[in-house]
Scaffold this motif. Sequence first.
Motif, PDB file in Angstrom:
ATOM      1  N   THR A  56      39.957  -8.615   7.447  1.00  0.00           N
ATOM      2  CA  THR A  56      38.788  -8.283   7.222  1.00  0.00           C
ATOM      3  C   THR A  56      38.444  -9.344   6.198  1.00  0.00           C
ATOM      4  O   THR A  56      38.833 -10.009   4.918  1.00  0.00           O
ATOM      5  CB  THR A  56      37.798  -7.257   6.837  1.00  0.00           C
ATOM      6  OG1 THR A  56      38.915  -5.917   8.120  1.00  0.00           O
ATOM      7  CG2 THR A  56      36.248  -7.367   6.978  1.00  0.00           C
ATOM      8  N   TYR A  76      30.217 -16.895  15.931  1.00  0.00           N
ATOM      9  CA  TYR A  76      30.624 -15.582  15.458  1.00  0.00           C
ATOM     10  C   TYR A  76      29.832 -14.473  16.151  1.00  0.00           C
ATOM     11  O   TYR A  76      28.637 -15.254  16.327  1.00  0.00           O
ATOM     12  CB  TYR A  76      30.837 -15.549  14.542  1.00  0.00           C
ATOM     13  CG  TYR A  76      31.188 -16.623  13.064  1.00  0.00           C
ATOM     14  CD1 TYR A  76      31.820 -15.778  12.224  1.00  0.00           C
ATOM     15  CD2 TYR A  76      30.520 -17.765  13.273  1.00  0.00           C
ATOM     16  CE1 TYR A  76      33.399 -16.728  11.922  1.00  0.00           C
ATOM     17  CE2 TYR A  76      31.730 -18.406  11.819  1.00  0.00           C
ATOM     18  CZ  TYR A  76      32.781 -17.696  11.702  1.00  0.00           C
ATOM     19  OH  TYR A  76      33.865 -18.512  11.158  1.00  0.00           O
ATOM     20  N   SER A  79      29.988  -7.874  15.643  1.00  0.00           N
ATOM     21  CA  SER A  79      31.945  -7.243  15.279  1.00  0.00           C
ATOM     22  C   SER A  79      31.455  -5.845  16.289  1.00  0.00           C
ATOM     23  O   SER A  79      30.020  -5.402  17.092  1.00  0.00           O
ATOM     24  CB  SER A  79      31.702  -6.701  13.794  1.00  0.00           C
ATOM     25  OG  SER A  79      31.023  -5.605  13.308  1.00  0.00           O
ATOM     26  N   GLU A  80      32.891  -5.651  16.885  1.00  0.00           N
ATOM     27  CA  GLU A  80      33.049  -4.127  17.182  1.00  0.00           C
ATOM     28  C   GLU A  80      32.389  -3.445  17.325  1.00  0.00           C
ATOM     29  O   GLU A  80      31.532  -2.514  17.598  1.00  0.00           O
ATOM     30  CB  GLU A  80      34.807  -4.927  17.881  1.00  0.00           C
ATOM     31  CG  GLU A  80      34.906  -3.806  18.963  1.00  0.00           C
ATOM     32  CD  GLU A  80      36.284  -3.094  19.511  1.00  0.00           C
ATOM     33  OE1 GLU A  80      36.810  -2.379  20.046  1.00  0.00           O
ATOM     34  OE2 GLU A  80      36.878  -4.389  19.089  1.00  0.00           O
ATOM     35  N   ASN A 339      27.395  -8.212  10.337  1.00  0.00           N
ATOM     36  CA  ASN A 339      29.091  -7.991  10.786  1.00  0.00           C
ATOM     37  C   ASN A 339      29.058  -8.648  11.817  1.00  0.00           C
ATOM     38  O   ASN A 339      28.405  -9.347  12.489  1.00  0.00           O
ATOM     39  CB  ASN A 339      29.463  -6.177  10.983  1.00  0.00           C
ATOM     40  CG  ASN A 339      29.080  -5.092   9.861  1.00  0.00           C
ATOM     41  OD1 ASN A 339      28.494  -5.096   9.496  1.00  0.00           O
ATOM     42  ND2 ASN A 339      30.142  -4.168  10.184  1.00  0.00           N
ATOM     43  N   ARG A 340      30.287  -9.985  11.595  1.00  0.00           N
ATOM     44  CA  ARG A 340      30.240 -10.957  12.384  1.00  0.00           C
ATOM     45  C   ARG A 340      31.739 -10.351  12.602  1.00  0.00           C
ATOM     46  O   ARG A 340      32.543 -10.297  11.596  1.00  0.00           O
ATOM     47  CB  ARG A 340      29.857 -12.078  12.015  1.00  0.00           C
ATOM     48  CG  ARG A 340      29.038 -12.089  12.040  1.00  0.00           C
ATOM     49  CD  ARG A 340      27.805 -11.787  13.241  1.00  0.00           C
ATOM     50  NE  ARG A 340      26.118 -12.283  13.329  1.00  0.00           N
ATOM     51  CZ  ARG A 340      25.203 -11.347  12.501  1.00  0.00           C
ATOM     52  NH1 ARG A 340      25.237 -10.553  12.518  1.00  0.00           N
ATOM     53  NH2 ARG A 340      24.726 -11.861  12.583  1.00  0.00           N
ATOM     54  N   ALA A 341      32.209 -11.852  13.810  1.00  0.00           N
ATOM     55  CA  ALA A 341      33.601 -11.368  13.987  1.00  0.00           C
ATOM     56  C   ALA A 341      33.546 -13.078  14.608  1.00  0.00           C
ATOM     57  O   ALA A 341      33.096 -13.561  15.812  1.00  0.00           O
ATOM     58  CB  ALA A 341      34.160 -10.416  15.332  1.00  0.00           C
ATOM     59  N   ASP A 361      38.984 -13.681  15.939  1.00  0.00           N
ATOM     60  CA  ASP A 361      39.335 -12.069  15.804  1.00  0.00           C
ATOM     61  C   ASP A 361      38.792 -12.095  14.231  1.00  0.00           C
ATOM     62  O   ASP A 361      38.863 -10.209  14.348  1.00  0.00           O
ATOM     63  CB  ASP A 361      40.297 -11.818  16.480  1.00  0.00           C
ATOM     64  CG  ASP A 361      40.050 -12.178  18.663  1.00  0.00           C
ATOM     65  OD1 ASP A 361      38.848 -11.937  18.736  1.00  0.00           O
ATOM     66  OD2 ASP A 361      41.232 -12.119  18.915  1.00  0.00           O
ATOM     67  N   THR A 363      37.166 -10.437  11.586  1.00  0.00           N
ATOM     68  CA  THR A 363      35.812  -9.649  11.175  1.00  0.00           C
ATOM     69  C   THR A 363      35.816 -10.101   9.784  1.00  0.00           C
ATOM     70  O   THR A 363      35.740 -10.495   9.159  1.00  0.00           O
ATOM     71  CB  THR A 363      35.650  -8.476  10.962  1.00  0.00           C
ATOM     72  OG1 THR A 363      36.269  -7.483  12.781  1.00  0.00           O
ATOM     73  CG2 THR A 363      34.826  -8.090  10.297  1.00  0.00           C
TER      74      THR A 363
END
Length: 472
Positions: A56, A76, A79-80, A339-341, A361, A363
């Motif tokens: 992260t 981006y 996020s999951e 939140n992004r990934a 991947d 975060t």
Amino acid sequence: MDMRPEPFTPPAPVPRTVPPSRLEVIRTVFNNPLELWGVPSYTLPWIETKFFKERTLIVNDPGLIRHVLVDNARNYKMSEIRQLILRPILRDGLLTAEGPVWKRSRKAMAPVFTPRHAQSFAGQMLRKSKEYAEKYEGVGAEGQVFDISVDMTEITFNILSETLFSGEIVTESDDFSDDVDSLLHRMGRVDPMDLLRAPPWVPRLTRIGGKRVLGKFRGIVAKTMALRQGKLHIDPASAPQDFLTLLLQLAGPDGLTMEEIEDNILTFIGAGHETTARALAWTLYCVAKSPQVRERMEDEIDRVMASGTQPVEWLDQMPMVRAAFEETLRLYPPAPSLNRAAIADDEWVSPNGERVRIDEDVTVLIMPWTLHRHELYWDKPRAFMPERFLPENRGSIDRFQYLPFGAGPRVCIGATFAMQEAVIALAVLMRRYRFDVTAETNPWPVQKLTTQPRDGLPMQVSLRPPKPSGVN
């Protein structure tokens, strides 16, 4: 010598000085994620860490934030863990949809929320605010205690219902505020299974109690849609030309599916007013603890409202009221984390040559909660100082160090709507009433999707005392 009193410092978790154990992380994220963050999150421009073996990157640097949210936003996705929390509630609503579905919905709704169109709602906002203020009739000079967090949820829901749905949301009872709180308490928090990345079909025991209220909200949406569809079928010209009609008219192979329309209506009914409501309640609390700020706001409100200026102009004509609300959005951002990934490997180079590598991947956490209280970017970051946002001072605030409405392609579509609504509601309420703390007013910020006060926000509401003779 500066004789001004020290500004009020509202309640908030003290940054951790010792990293939490894995068990503490689970417990804290479940109970209140705002209590998780340590000193580095409030003092460093970025931090690389791991949560449960997941890499992260916590980002506070405004330049890096711009890179992730704007310059390379295509790299981006949501996020999951965010989607595991929100998608069961909102499905393909605007907050959770991605890709072509999101683009389709955003394009469809954009005309309703242009600044010009949003300004056209000012008269309705004023009327509904005045109607709600009648709740406090009869409190007298001695005052009466109300839960302001509930009241602000009610007033913003009334405004949303009138402006976007022409007052035709089919609610079945008067406990709507309790239903919203229950939905966010049960469904809008992190479950341990989310932290462990369990697939969506694995039961989240903490959310079992929320399924009933979610079903109730879905029922409200279905009945609201059916009522309007009936009107459109009988006489399309007589149906209100509002947000609800716009969405229903977009149904079809080249527009939105009926499921997407339902999801977006639920998003606005269930969450569209919630962020503004929480910020309004926190504003009234902070102002009550800052007498000099309140006096300036009251003087400004009295002058502008007495002049006959139309409510559409109040956002510009009441800079102190606006600044107090914006400062509250800084201290208690309704959306405390973004939140992004990363979809693919990425790299950002700072102005002084430092390189930040963001692997696929990873975060990326952009947290308005820590960013807005960061020691690198704010003077007295924990203090309530509305003057930061007065017109003469705004230029010193970087666009990407203040993110109450996010930024980039997914910036909040209702930002102008919310700002106008907040200034009008505050002006109407504070023109006649005072909101003061009591012995029971001990709020503590808790993250349940939005930043809300634990156990409500009881405050004493009383008639404003008359000004001393000779004071304008």
